[in-house]
Every structure is written in structure tokens, then in C-alpha cells.
Design an enzyme around this catalytic site. Structure first.
Site, PDB file in Angstrom:
ATOM      1  N   LEU A  39      12.721  -1.835   5.276  1.00 15.29           N
ATOM      2  CA  LEU A  39      12.969  -2.885   4.283  1.00 15.29           C
ATOM      3  C   LEU A  39      13.041  -4.263   4.935  1.00 15.29           C
ATOM      4  N   ALA A  76       4.125  -1.727   9.100  1.00 17.05           N
ATOM      5  CA  ALA A  76       3.593  -2.753  10.002  1.00 17.05           C
ATOM      6  C   ALA A  76       4.073  -4.120   9.553  1.00 17.05           C
ATOM      7  N   GLU A  77       4.028  -5.059  10.472  1.00 16.63           N
ATOM      8  CA  GLU A  77       3.996  -6.467  10.090  1.00 16.63           C
ATOM      9  C   GLU A  77       2.546  -6.719   9.721  1.00 16.63           C
ATOM     10  N   TYR A  83      -1.876 -10.699  14.752  1.00 16.95           N
ATOM     11  CA  TYR A  83      -1.766  -9.504  13.888  1.00 16.95           C
ATOM     12  C   TYR A  83      -2.833  -8.486  14.264  1.00 16.95           C
ATOM     13  N   TYR A  99      -7.914 -22.360   2.051  1.00 20.30           N
ATOM     14  CA  TYR A  99      -8.056 -22.755   3.457  1.00 20.30           C
ATOM     15  C   TYR A  99      -9.482 -23.212   3.772  1.00 20.30           C
ATOM     16  N   ILE A 115       0.843  -1.197   0.000  1.00 15.21           N
ATOM     17  CA  ILE A 115       0.000   0.000   0.000  1.00 15.21           C
ATOM     18  C   ILE A 115       0.879   1.249   0.000  1.00 15.21           C
ATOM     19  N   THR A 132      -6.869  -1.431  10.209  1.00 16.86           N
ATOM     20  CA  THR A 132      -7.520  -2.497   9.443  1.00 16.86           C
ATOM     21  C   THR A 132      -8.874  -2.868  10.043  1.00 16.86           C
ATOM     22  N   ASP A 133      -9.757  -3.404   9.182  1.00 11.67           N
ATOM     23  CA  ASP A 133     -11.043  -3.893   9.681  1.00 11.67           C
ATOM     24  C   ASP A 133     -10.879  -5.105  10.602  1.00 11.67           C
ATOM     25  N   GLU A 134      -9.695  -5.747  10.555  1.00  8.62           N
ATOM     26  CA  GLU A 134      -9.518  -6.967  11.357  1.00  8.62           C
ATOM     27  C   GLU A 134      -9.567  -6.691  12.857  1.00  8.62           C
ATOM     28  N   ARG A 177      -6.810 -22.002   8.342  1.00 10.06           N
ATOM     29  CA  ARG A 177      -5.988 -21.104   9.171  1.00 10.06           C
ATOM     30  C   ARG A 177      -6.491 -21.203  10.610  1.00 10.06           C
ATOM     31  N   LYS A 196      -2.523  -4.659  15.874  1.00  9.77           N
ATOM     32  CA  LYS A 196      -3.060  -3.450  15.228  1.00  9.77           C
ATOM     33  C   LYS A 196      -4.064  -2.774  16.171  1.00  9.77           C
TER      34      LYS A 196
HETATM   35  P1  NAD Z   1       3.334  -4.696   3.590  1.00 10.15           P
HETATM   36  O1  NAD Z   1       3.746  -5.827   4.456  1.00 10.15           O
HETATM   37  O2  NAD Z   1       3.286  -4.894   2.103  1.00 10.15           O
HETATM   38  O3  NAD Z   1       4.279  -3.423   3.861  1.00 10.15           O
HETATM   39  C1  NAD Z   1       4.719  -3.066   5.143  1.00 10.15           C
HETATM   40  C2  NAD Z   1       5.932  -2.151   4.988  1.00 10.15           C
HETATM   41  O4  NAD Z   1       6.336  -1.724   6.308  1.00 10.15           O
HETATM   42  C3  NAD Z   1       7.145  -2.831   4.356  1.00 10.15           C
HETATM   43  O5  NAD Z   1       7.707  -1.997   3.360  1.00 10.15           O
HETATM   44  C4  NAD Z   1       8.104  -3.011   5.516  1.00 10.15           C
HETATM   45  O6  NAD Z   1       9.470  -2.992   5.139  1.00 10.15           O
HETATM   46  C5  NAD Z   1       7.744  -1.836   6.401  1.00 10.15           C
HETATM   47  N1  NAD Z   1       8.095  -2.060   7.820  1.00 10.15           N
HETATM   48  C6  NAD Z   1       7.807  -3.145   8.578  1.00 10.15           C
HETATM   49  N2  NAD Z   1       8.299  -2.998   9.815  1.00 10.15           N
HETATM   50  C7  NAD Z   1       8.899  -1.774   9.852  1.00 10.15           C
HETATM   51  C8  NAD Z   1       9.576  -1.044  10.849  1.00 10.15           C
HETATM   52  N3  NAD Z   1       9.751  -1.542  12.098  1.00 10.15           N
HETATM   53  N4  NAD Z   1      10.048   0.184  10.553  1.00 10.15           N
HETATM   54  C9  NAD Z   1       9.886   0.696   9.296  1.00 10.15           C
HETATM   55  N5  NAD Z   1       9.276   0.042   8.306  1.00 10.15           N
HETATM   56  C10 NAD Z   1       8.783  -1.188   8.576  1.00 10.15           C
HETATM   57  O7  NAD Z   1       1.913  -4.241   4.149  1.00 10.15           O
HETATM   58  P2  NAD Z   1       0.675  -3.553   3.397  1.00 10.15           P
HETATM   59  O8  NAD Z   1      -0.258  -4.617   2.962  1.00 10.15           O
HETATM   60  O9  NAD Z   1       1.167  -2.559   2.432  1.00 10.15           O
HETATM   61  O10 NAD Z   1      -0.012  -2.813   4.645  1.00 10.15           O
HETATM   62  C11 NAD Z   1       0.328  -1.468   4.972  1.00 10.15           C
HETATM   63  C12 NAD Z   1      -0.519  -1.013   6.146  1.00 10.15           C
HETATM   64  O11 NAD Z   1      -1.896  -1.086   5.802  1.00 10.15           O
HETATM   65  C13 NAD Z   1      -0.344  -1.879   7.399  1.00 10.15           C
HETATM   66  O12 NAD Z   1      -0.371  -1.019   8.516  1.00 10.15           O
HETATM   67  C14 NAD Z   1      -1.571  -2.784   7.389  1.00 10.15           C
HETATM   68  O13 NAD Z   1      -1.927  -3.163   8.699  1.00 10.15           O
HETATM   69  C15 NAD Z   1      -2.606  -1.871   6.759  1.00 10.15           C
HETATM   70  N6  NAD Z   1      -3.705  -2.533   6.036  1.00 10.15           N
HETATM   71  C16 NAD Z   1      -3.427  -3.427   5.018  1.00 10.15           C
HETATM   72  C17 NAD Z   1      -4.484  -4.009   4.303  1.00 10.15           C
HETATM   73  C18 NAD Z   1      -4.238  -4.975   3.171  1.00 10.15           C
HETATM   74  O14 NAD Z   1      -5.191  -5.557   2.639  1.00 10.15           O
HETATM   75  N7  NAD Z   1      -3.012  -5.191   2.719  1.00 10.15           N
HETATM   76  C19 NAD Z   1      -5.802  -3.695   4.638  1.00 10.15           C
HETATM   77  C20 NAD Z   1      -6.047  -2.777   5.687  1.00 10.15           C
HETATM   78  C21 NAD Z   1      -4.978  -2.209   6.360  1.00 10.15           C
HETATM   79  O1  TDX Z   2      -2.991 -19.438   0.884  1.00  7.38           O
HETATM   80  C1  TDX Z   2      -4.005 -18.862   1.289  1.00  7.38           C
HETATM   81  N1  TDX Z   2      -5.221 -19.508   1.192  1.00  7.38           N
HETATM   82  C2  TDX Z   2      -6.387 -18.952   1.631  1.00  7.38           C
HETATM   83  O2  TDX Z   2      -7.462 -19.572   1.535  1.00  7.38           O
HETATM   84  C3  TDX Z   2      -3.966 -17.530   1.867  1.00  7.38           C
HETATM   85  C4  TDX Z   2      -2.664 -16.794   1.997  1.00  7.38           C
HETATM   86  C5  TDX Z   2      -5.151 -16.994   2.304  1.00  7.38           C
HETATM   87  N2  TDX Z   2      -6.329 -17.675   2.204  1.00  7.38           N
HETATM   88  C6  TDX Z   2      -7.566 -17.035   2.702  1.00  7.38           C
HETATM   89  C7  TDX Z   2      -7.463 -16.501   4.117  1.00  7.38           C
HETATM   90  C8  TDX Z   2      -8.374 -15.295   4.106  1.00  7.38           C
HETATM   91  O3  TDX Z   2      -9.709 -15.683   4.398  1.00  7.38           O
HETATM   92  O4  TDX Z   2      -7.801 -15.879   1.890  1.00  7.38           O
HETATM   93  C9  TDX Z   2      -8.297 -14.781   2.665  1.00  7.38           C
HETATM   94  C10 TDX Z   2      -7.360 -13.604   2.505  1.00  7.38           C
HETATM   95  O5  TDX Z   2      -6.140 -13.946   3.137  1.00  7.38           O
HETATM   96  P1  TDX Z   2      -4.891 -12.924   3.172  1.00  7.38           P
HETATM   97  O6  TDX Z   2      -4.569 -12.513   1.784  1.00  7.38           O
HETATM   98  O7  TDX Z   2      -3.832 -13.550   4.007  1.00  7.38           O
HETATM   99  O8  TDX Z   2      -5.550 -11.648   3.876  1.00  7.38           O
HETATM  100  P2  TDX Z   2      -6.277 -11.446   5.294  1.00  7.38           P
HETATM  101  O9  TDX Z   2      -5.830 -12.454   6.282  1.00  7.38           O
HETATM  102  O10 TDX Z   2      -7.755 -11.340   5.035  1.00  7.38           O
HETATM  103  O11 TDX Z   2      -5.674 -10.017   5.727  1.00  7.38           O
HETATM  104  C11 TDX Z   2      -5.477  -8.951   4.756  1.00  7.38           C
HETATM  105  O12 TDX Z   2      -6.494  -7.974   4.847  1.00  7.38           O
HETATM  106  C12 TDX Z   2      -6.531  -7.169   6.000  1.00  7.38           C
HETATM  107  C13 TDX Z   2      -4.117  -8.286   4.956  1.00  7.38           C
HETATM  108  O13 TDX Z   2      -3.086  -9.263   4.891  1.00  7.38           O
HETATM  109  C14 TDX Z   2      -4.057  -7.532   6.259  1.00  7.38           C
HETATM  110  O14 TDX Z   2      -2.820  -6.826   6.373  1.00  7.38           O
HETATM  111  C15 TDX Z   2      -5.190  -6.532   6.296  1.00  7.38           C
HETATM  112  O15 TDX Z   2      -5.235  -5.900   7.547  1.00  7.38           O
END
Ligand code: NAD
Ligand code: TDX
Length: 352
Positions: free
Chosen positions: A36, A86-87, A160, A217, A13, A132-134, A283, A164
Site C-alpha cells: 500500500l 513495483a514502482e 524506471y 509533453y 493492473i 514492461t516494453d520499456e 519529459r 525493471k
Molecule cells: P501501480 O503503481 O498502479 O501498482 C503497483 C502496486 O505495487 C501498488 O499497489 C503498490 O502499493 C504495490 N507496491 C509497490 N511497492 C511495493 C512493495 N515494495 N511491496 C509490496 N507492494 C508494493 O502499477 P501498475 O500500473 O498496476 O503496474 C503493475 C505492474 O505492471 C508493474 O510491475 C509495472 O511495471 C507493470 N506494467 C505496467 C504497465 C502499465 O501500463 N501500467 C505496462 C506494462 C507493465
Molecule cells: O502529463 C503527462 N503528459 C504527457 O504528455 C503524462 C503523465 C504523460 N504524458 C506522455 C508521456 C508518455 O509519452 O504520455 C505518455 C504516457 O505517459 P505515462 O502515462 O506516464 O506512461 P508511460 O511513461 O508510457 O509508462 C506506462 O506504460 C508502461 C506505465 O506508467 C509504465 O508502468 C509501463 O511500464
């Protein structure tokens, strides 16, 4: 010129957001602070340093949000913080939750403290916390009328989500205790380019290109609410610019799909048989359903998704991964870890 400090700007993102802001806000300059970790990838931002439109407005800093010595001078140069580092992967948090507490909880606290003490105690102008909505937990499948609102109680179920939620509460406390100008966003599942191929959509698409099956899953009936990453970026910027401080804004696509329907749609787009689905063990603690009520951000700030319509937006994303095999092959092989070393060897801090 407004200076934004974006944390996690080399992730999925974050990298989309960095580009979005540079392209749409010519009066904004960006400091991208990213440690990174395994999911941070400067190949997501390839070309920005050299682009004459952006070079003077973009700076990359490799560093950890928990490093208070590093943060202080950066925050003194910052007007608006957009906190995304974030992680982020639920399955990893089940294997080992320690990095999640360290970055998501302690890192957020360090960033809040630095933002508050900056500018000789005056602090930054805005601090947007991307959540996040989680954090709301799980909804039942048999109650489609229920959605998460900003008033839904926080009931996180995975390590996770718990980390958050803890960060959200620290942000809330910063508003009430210190009157910090904080805003929190809670978004549903994102899809789009540059997502790390551990998340379901890029994992499934890239597995299929490699001729492998896709691990679904449990019974595949879990539901997620899918939003295109650029819709999310636009919503975050809208909240940063127009949101009311102290508030939480839900962001969602009104686009609920079961994992089985999502998987079949991917298979159909790619012309693969449904026999490529490999049912696997569920999961642990798998949340059943997420669904966002995003009426508050629409009502107050006028934001609505415009890029997430199904199935076109999904197809576009699937085709992006098919057309950008070099990007994800570097990630899957680990070669992307070399990119930073080659580009920036010997320089921890890069840019203006
Ligand atoms: P991502 O894992 O792709 O990216 C996370 C980034 O944070 C990476 O570039 C990583 O190097 C950096 N990072 C991790 N630990 C760090 C630290 N200690 N200091 C500095 N940088 C660090 O994650 P994403 O999917 O892009 O998510 C970004 C944000 O959005 C997160 O806060 C996540 O909770 C939130 N979010 C994600 C989703 C989704 O669907 N991906 C949905 C809702 C909210
Ligand atoms: O191998 C898989 N098989 C499978 O069935 C994986 C990786 C996931 N899944 C399922 C689990 C979930 O129900 O798919 C759905 C989506 O899984 P993920 O892509 O791992 O996302 P989710 O756990 O829903 O969380 C994501 O959305 C909210 C992001 O990773 C989070 O960072 C964000 O907060």
C-alpha cells in the site's frame, strides 16, 4: 485449489487481475501481498472481502516484497507467484530513483529467493514476472516497420525502465542458475478502470472534469501502443497456465497512437475544445515510440487482444472515470489513504 500469490494486487493492473482471476477461476485462491504505497488503494478492491463468492478464496496481506521474514511463510502456501508489485511511474523515477531500485530490483530478488527456498527447497510451481516494453528502449518514428520482439536487446532509458530491466535479468538468472520455473511478460501501455491519475489517460480525463487543461509533453508526437488492462490480465493468466518456463512473452494491442491523437480523442469524447491542450516542457529522456510485436504469444499460446479496439475501448474507459468521480476524487484528495485504516485498523493481515 491452486493458491496464487499476487504481489501489488492493490494497484491498477493488480486489482483488475485479482477480480479477473476470482471471477474466472473458481478453483483458484489468492493471497494479495501489497505494501500500500501511494499507488496501492484498497478501494480498488472494495466489496471483495464481503462477496460470498470470493470471501473464502481471497486474503489480503499488507507487506513489503523486500521483507524476507514475511515472505517465507507466505511462499510455503503458494503454488503460483504473479509478481506485479513495483514502482511504476516514469516521472517519479526521474525525480528519485531510489525507491525504484529498492522495490523493483531488491524486492524482486527477495521474492525470487523466497520462492526458490519455499516448500522445503522444492520451490513454487510457477513464477510469473510482469514486466514492461520499456525495457527495450525507444523506437524511431520514421521506421514504422520496426517493433519490439522478445529478441530485441534490452536498452532501458529511464531509471524506471532500468530497474525493471534489472529485475528481468535477475529472473532470467534464476532460470539459468537455479532452474526456477520462471516466465516473464513484457506489456505495452495499459488503460482501463482504477489507473492512478498520475498516468496520462486518467490524469487528462480527471483534469478536464475539474475544468483544468491537460499538460502535453513536448511536441506530442511520442507514440504508445495501448492495451486494455483486462486483455493484459487475460494474457498474464494465459502465460501462467500455458507458457513455457524460461521464456519471455511480449504482450501488446497492435494499437499505436501518438499522444496528440490520444489527447484529441479524449477531448472529443468529452466534448471539450482542443484549446484545453497545454503544451509543456518535455519529459527528460522521453522515449519516442513503443510498439510491441506480440506474435509469439499468439502463435504459441493462442492469446489475442479482444477488448482494446479503438476508439470504443478508450471511450468506455473515459466514461468509467466520468461515472466514478468518487473513486478518483478520493485518490486526488488523499482520502483513499484513510480507507485501509478504517477497514482494517489494528490488523496487519486480513482474510482467511
Ligand atoms: P501501480 O503503481 O498502479 O501498482 C503497483 C502496486 O505495487 C501498488 O499497489 C503498490 O502499493 C504495490 N507496491 C509497490 N511497492 C511495493 C512493495 N515494495 N511491496 C509490496 N507492494 C508494493 O502499477 P501498475 O500500473 O498496476 O503496474 C503493475 C505492474 O505492471 C508493474 O510491475 C509495472 O511495471 C507493470 N506494467 C505496467 C504497465 C502499465 O501500463 N501500467 C505496462 C506494462 C507493465
Ligand atoms: O502529463 C503527462 N503528459 C504527457 O504528455 C503524462 C503523465 C504523460 N504524458 C506522455 C508521456 C508518455 O509519452 O504520455 C505518455 C504516457 O505517459 P505515462 O502515462 O506516464 O506512461 P508511460 O511513461 O508510457 O509508462 C506506462 O506504460 C508502461 C506505465 O506508467 C509504465 O508502468 C509501463 O511500464
Amino acid at each position: 485449489m491452486t493458491t496464487m500469490l499476487i504481489t501489488g494486487g492493490a494497484g491498477f493492473i493488480g486489482s483488475n487481475f485479482v477480480r479477473y482471476v476470482l471471477e474466472n477461476r473458481p478453483d483458484a485462491s489468492i493471497i494479495n501481498l501489497d505494501a500500500l504505497t501511494y499507488s496501492g488503494n484498497l478501494e480498488n478492491l472494495a466489496g471483495l472481502d464481503e462477496d460470498p463468492r470470493f470471501a473464502s478464496r481471497y486474503e489480503f496481506v499488507k507487506g513489503d516484497i523486500a521483507d524476507r521474514d514475511l515472505l517465507a511463510p507466505l511462499l510455503d502456501r503458494t503454488d503460483i507467484v504473479i509478481h506485479m508489485a513495483a514502482e511504476s511511474h516514469v516521472d517519479r523515477s526521474i525525480l528519485d530513483s531510489a525507491p525504484f531500485v529498492r522495490t523493483n530490483v531488491l524486492g524482486t530478488q527477495a521474492l525470487l529467493d523466497a520462492a526458490r527456498h519455499s516448500h522445503a527447497g522444492k520451490g513454487v510451481a510457477r513464477f510469473v514476472h510482469v514486466s514492461t516494453d520499456e525495457v527495450y528502449g525507444s523506437l524511431p518514428l520514421d521506421r514504422p516497420d520496426l517493433k519490439f520482439t522478445e529478441d530485441t536487446p534490452i536498452q532501458p532509458n529511464s531509471p524506471y525502465a532500468a530497474s525493471k530491466a534489472a529485475s528481468d535479468l535477475l529472473v532470467r538468472a534464476a532460470f539459468h542458475t537455479f532452474h526456477m520455473p520462471v516466465l516473464t511478460t513484457r506489456c505495452s501501455n495499459n488503460f482501463g478502470p482504477y489507473q492512478f491519475p498520475e498516468k496520462v489517460i486518467p490524469l487528462f480525463v480527471t483534469n478536464l472534469i475539474e475544468g483544468r487543461k491537460v499538460p502535453l509533453y513536448g511536441d506530442g508526437k511520442n507514440v504508445r501502443d495501448w492495451l486494455h488492462v483486462l486483455d493484459h490480465c487475460e494474457a498474464i493468466l494465459t502465460v501462467a497456465e500455458k507458457g513455457r518456463v524460461g521464456e519471455v512473452y511480449n504482450i501488446g494491442g497492435d494499437n499505436e497512437r501518438s499522444n496528440l491523437d490520444l489527447t484529441r480523442a479524449i477531448l472529443d469524447i468529452m466534448g471539450k475544445g482542443h484549446d484545453m491542450i497545454q503544451p509543456v516542457e518535455d519529459r527528460k529522456g522521453h522515449d519516442r515510440r513503443y510498439a510491441i510485436d506480440a506474435s509469439k504469444i499468439e502463435r504459441e499460446l493462442g492469446w489475442r487482444p479482444t477488448r482494446s479496439a479503438w476508439p470504443d475501448a478508450l471511450e468506455q474507459t473515459v466514461r468509467w472515470y466520468m461515472a466514478n468521480a468518487e473513486w478518483w476524487r478520493h485518490v486526488k484528495s488523499g482520502a483513499y489513504r484513510e480507507f485501509y485504516k478504517q477497514q482494517y485498523s489494528g490488523r496487519e493481515r486480513v482474510g482467511a
